[in-house]
Motif scaffolding. Structure first.
Motif, PDB file in Angstrom:
ATOM      1  N   ARG A   4       0.926  -1.348  -0.051  1.00 56.87           N
ATOM      2  CA  ARG A   4      -0.243   0.077  -0.565  1.00 56.87           C
ATOM      3  C   ARG A   4       1.483   1.765   0.274  1.00 56.87           C
ATOM      4  O   ARG A   4       0.424   1.799  -1.023  1.00 56.87           O
ATOM      5  CB  ARG A   4      -0.811  -0.032   1.512  1.00 56.87           C
ATOM      6  N   ASP A   5       1.793   1.038   0.876  1.00 56.32           N
ATOM      7  CA  ASP A   5       3.053   2.429   0.586  1.00 56.32           C
ATOM      8  C   ASP A   5       3.675   2.751  -0.741  1.00 56.32           C
ATOM      9  O   ASP A   5       3.311   3.863  -0.841  1.00 56.32           O
ATOM     10  CB  ASP A   5       3.714   2.391   1.726  1.00 56.32           C
ATOM     11  N   SER A   6       3.689   1.254  -1.580  1.00 52.48           N
ATOM     12  CA  SER A   6       4.621   1.578  -2.917  1.00 52.48           C
ATOM     13  C   SER A   6       3.407   1.920  -3.722  1.00 52.48           C
ATOM     14  O   SER A   6       3.917   3.460  -4.318  1.00 52.48           O
ATOM     15  CB  SER A   6       4.618   0.467  -3.179  1.00 52.48           C
ATOM     16  N   PHE A   7       2.161   2.173  -3.307  1.00 52.67           N
ATOM     17  CA  PHE A   7       1.406   3.210  -4.326  1.00 52.67           C
ATOM     18  C   PHE A   7       0.898   4.409  -3.223  1.00 52.67           C
ATOM     19  O   PHE A   7       0.565   5.274  -4.603  1.00 52.67           O
ATOM     20  CB  PHE A   7      -0.414   1.992  -4.341  1.00 52.67           C
ATOM     21  N   ASN A   8       1.079   4.817  -2.289  1.00 53.65           N
ATOM     22  CA  ASN A   8       1.265   6.011  -1.954  1.00 53.65           C
ATOM     23  C   ASN A   8       2.303   7.121  -2.756  1.00 53.65           C
ATOM     24  O   ASN A   8       2.404   8.039  -2.393  1.00 53.65           O
ATOM     25  CB  ASN A   8       0.913   6.108  -0.556  1.00 53.65           C
ATOM     26  N   THR A   9       3.353   6.940  -3.159  1.00 53.55           N
ATOM     27  CA  THR A   9       4.289   7.365  -3.460  1.00 53.55           C
ATOM     28  C   THR A   9       3.781   8.013  -4.557  1.00 53.55           C
ATOM     29  O   THR A   9       4.920   9.429  -5.111  1.00 53.55           O
ATOM     30  CB  THR A   9       5.762   6.322  -3.713  1.00 53.55           C
ATOM     31  N   PHE A  10       2.892   7.863  -5.723  1.00 52.91           N
ATOM     32  CA  PHE A  10       1.847   8.151  -6.979  1.00 52.91           C
ATOM     33  C   PHE A  10       1.442   9.274  -5.957  1.00 52.91           C
ATOM     34  O   PHE A  10       1.262   9.762  -4.975  1.00 52.91           O
ATOM     35  CB  PHE A  10       1.173   7.229  -7.080  1.00 52.91           C
ATOM     36  N   LYS A  11       1.153  10.718  -7.106  1.00 49.78           N
ATOM     37  CA  LYS A  11       1.211  12.282  -6.882  1.00 49.78           C
ATOM     38  C   LYS A  11      -0.214  12.725  -7.478  1.00 49.78           C
ATOM     39  O   LYS A  11      -0.037  12.063  -9.217  1.00 49.78           O
ATOM     40  CB  LYS A  11       2.261  13.121  -7.334  1.00 49.78           C
ATOM     41  N   ALA A  12      -1.011  12.964  -7.671  1.00 48.86           N
ATOM     42  CA  ALA A  12      -2.030  13.768  -8.032  1.00 48.86           C
ATOM     43  C   ALA A  12      -2.006  14.977  -9.392  1.00 48.86           C
ATOM     44  O   ALA A  12      -1.562  15.575  -8.794  1.00 48.86           O
ATOM     45  CB  ALA A  12      -2.725  14.122  -7.099  1.00 48.86           C
ATOM     46  N   LEU A  13      -2.161  13.869 -10.417  1.00 47.40           N
ATOM     47  CA  LEU A  13      -2.130  15.035 -10.966  1.00 47.40           C
ATOM     48  C   LEU A  13      -3.349  15.923 -11.897  1.00 47.40           C
ATOM     49  O   LEU A  13      -3.631  16.914 -12.450  1.00 47.40           O
ATOM     50  CB  LEU A  13      -2.358  13.795 -12.377  1.00 47.40           C
ATOM     51  N   SER A  14      -5.200  15.234 -11.286  1.00 49.66           N
ATOM     52  CA  SER A  14      -6.003  15.677 -11.017  1.00 49.66           C
ATOM     53  C   SER A  14      -6.768  14.533 -10.613  1.00 49.66           C
ATOM     54  O   SER A  14      -6.033  13.311 -11.107  1.00 49.66           O
ATOM     55  CB  SER A  14      -6.622  15.643 -12.948  1.00 49.66           C
ATOM     56  N   PRO A  15      -8.571  15.014 -10.093  1.00 47.88           N
ATOM     57  CA  PRO A  15      -9.153  14.193  -9.930  1.00 47.88           C
ATOM     58  C   PRO A  15      -8.658  12.944  -9.961  1.00 47.88           C
ATOM     59  O   PRO A  15      -9.370  12.641 -11.554  1.00 47.88           O
ATOM     60  CB  PRO A  15     -10.251  15.136  -9.772  1.00 47.88           C
ATOM     61  N   GLY A  16      -8.556  11.747  -9.182  1.00 47.97           N
ATOM     62  CA  GLY A  16      -8.688   9.785  -9.827  1.00 47.97           C
ATOM     63  C   GLY A  16      -7.711   9.888 -11.018  1.00 47.97           C
ATOM     64  O   GLY A  16      -7.598   8.587 -10.998  1.00 47.97           O
ATOM     65  N   ARG A  17      -6.770  10.608 -10.944  1.00 50.93           N
ATOM     66  CA  ARG A  17      -5.628  10.859 -12.026  1.00 50.93           C
ATOM     67  C   ARG A  17      -4.021  10.492 -10.760  1.00 50.93           C
ATOM     68  O   ARG A  17      -4.081  12.121 -10.699  1.00 50.93           O
ATOM     69  CB  ARG A  17      -5.944  11.514 -13.208  1.00 50.93           C
ATOM     70  N   TRP A  18      -3.227   9.749 -11.000  1.00 44.68           N
ATOM     71  CA  TRP A  18      -2.223   9.735 -10.337  1.00 44.68           C
ATOM     72  C   TRP A  18      -0.869   9.608 -10.991  1.00 44.68           C
ATOM     73  O   TRP A  18      -1.193   8.520 -12.277  1.00 44.68           O
ATOM     74  CB  TRP A  18      -2.223   8.577  -9.161  1.00 44.68           C
ATOM     75  N   ASP A  19       0.137   9.967 -10.667  1.00 49.56           N
ATOM     76  CA  ASP A  19       1.211   9.419 -11.531  1.00 49.56           C
ATOM     77  C   ASP A  19       2.543   9.918 -10.115  1.00 49.56           C
ATOM     78  O   ASP A  19       2.346   9.864 -10.100  1.00 49.56           O
ATOM     79  CB  ASP A  19       1.044  10.049 -13.015  1.00 49.56           C
ATOM     80  N   ARG A  20       3.528   8.573 -10.804  1.00 48.26           N
ATOM     81  CA  ARG A  20       5.034   8.792 -10.014  1.00 48.26           C
ATOM     82  C   ARG A  20       5.355  10.001 -10.358  1.00 48.26           C
ATOM     83  O   ARG A  20       5.048  11.609 -11.260  1.00 48.26           O
ATOM     84  CB  ARG A  20       6.095   8.158 -11.280  1.00 48.26           C
ATOM     85  N   PRO A  21       6.053  10.550  -9.267  1.00 51.11           N
ATOM     86  CA  PRO A  21       6.514  11.790  -8.869  1.00 51.11           C
ATOM     87  C   PRO A  21       7.018  12.938  -9.656  1.00 51.11           C
ATOM     88  O   PRO A  21       7.468  14.072  -9.010  1.00 51.11           O
ATOM     89  CB  PRO A  21       6.717  12.632  -7.527  1.00 51.11           C
TER      90      PRO A  21
END
Length: 133
Positions: A4-21
């Motif tokens: 779960r922590d690994s998925f928390n490294t992704f940052k919000a780009l817009s609502p519901g869209r995530w990507d690496r920092p």
């Protein structure tokens, strides 16, 4: 670091869209991947699905040879880490468990390298000196 922590490294780009920092790093060598035994068909895949759903709900896609960058796709590629499919290739020791150019990680993350070196999971690659480290 748990799944779960690994998925928390992704940052919000817009609502519901995530990507690496590290969006400034581009190309297939920076794609978002996870390798587990059996890939999307293995016993651990359900744990990835649950951890992803509990945090980011990104698309988990079966990894194949030659996959491109995942930047801006809200996607994580899941590879079968079994040696005959997609074997692990370790980078230089100094590149294991280090800070990103922008993001600084906690002490427990940094403490993983010496532990994994002691048990032989992170080893010297005998590569030429890396001047990045």
């Amino acid at each position: 670091m748990c799944i779960r922590d690994s998925f928390n490294t992704f940052k919000a780009l817009s609502p519901g869209r995530w990507d690496r920092p590290d969006y400034y790093d581009r190309g297939a060598q920076y794609r978002s991947v996870v390798g587990v035994s059996g890939g999307t068909h293995g016993a651990l895949y359900s744990l990835l699905v649950a951890a992803n759903a509990a945090s980011k709900n990104m698309s988990l896609v079966e990894g194949k040879a030659g996959d491109g960058d995942t930047l801006l796709l809200n996607r994580v590629l899941v590879y079968d880490s079994d040696a005959h499919k997609f074997p692990f290739h370790q980078a230089e020791v100094c590149l294991q468990f280090h800070d990103d150019a922008v993001q600084k990680y906690n002490a427990s993350y940094h403490a993983l390298r010496p532990v994994l070196q002691r048990v032989g999971r992170v080893v010297d690659t005998h590569c030429p000196k890396n001047y990045v480290c």
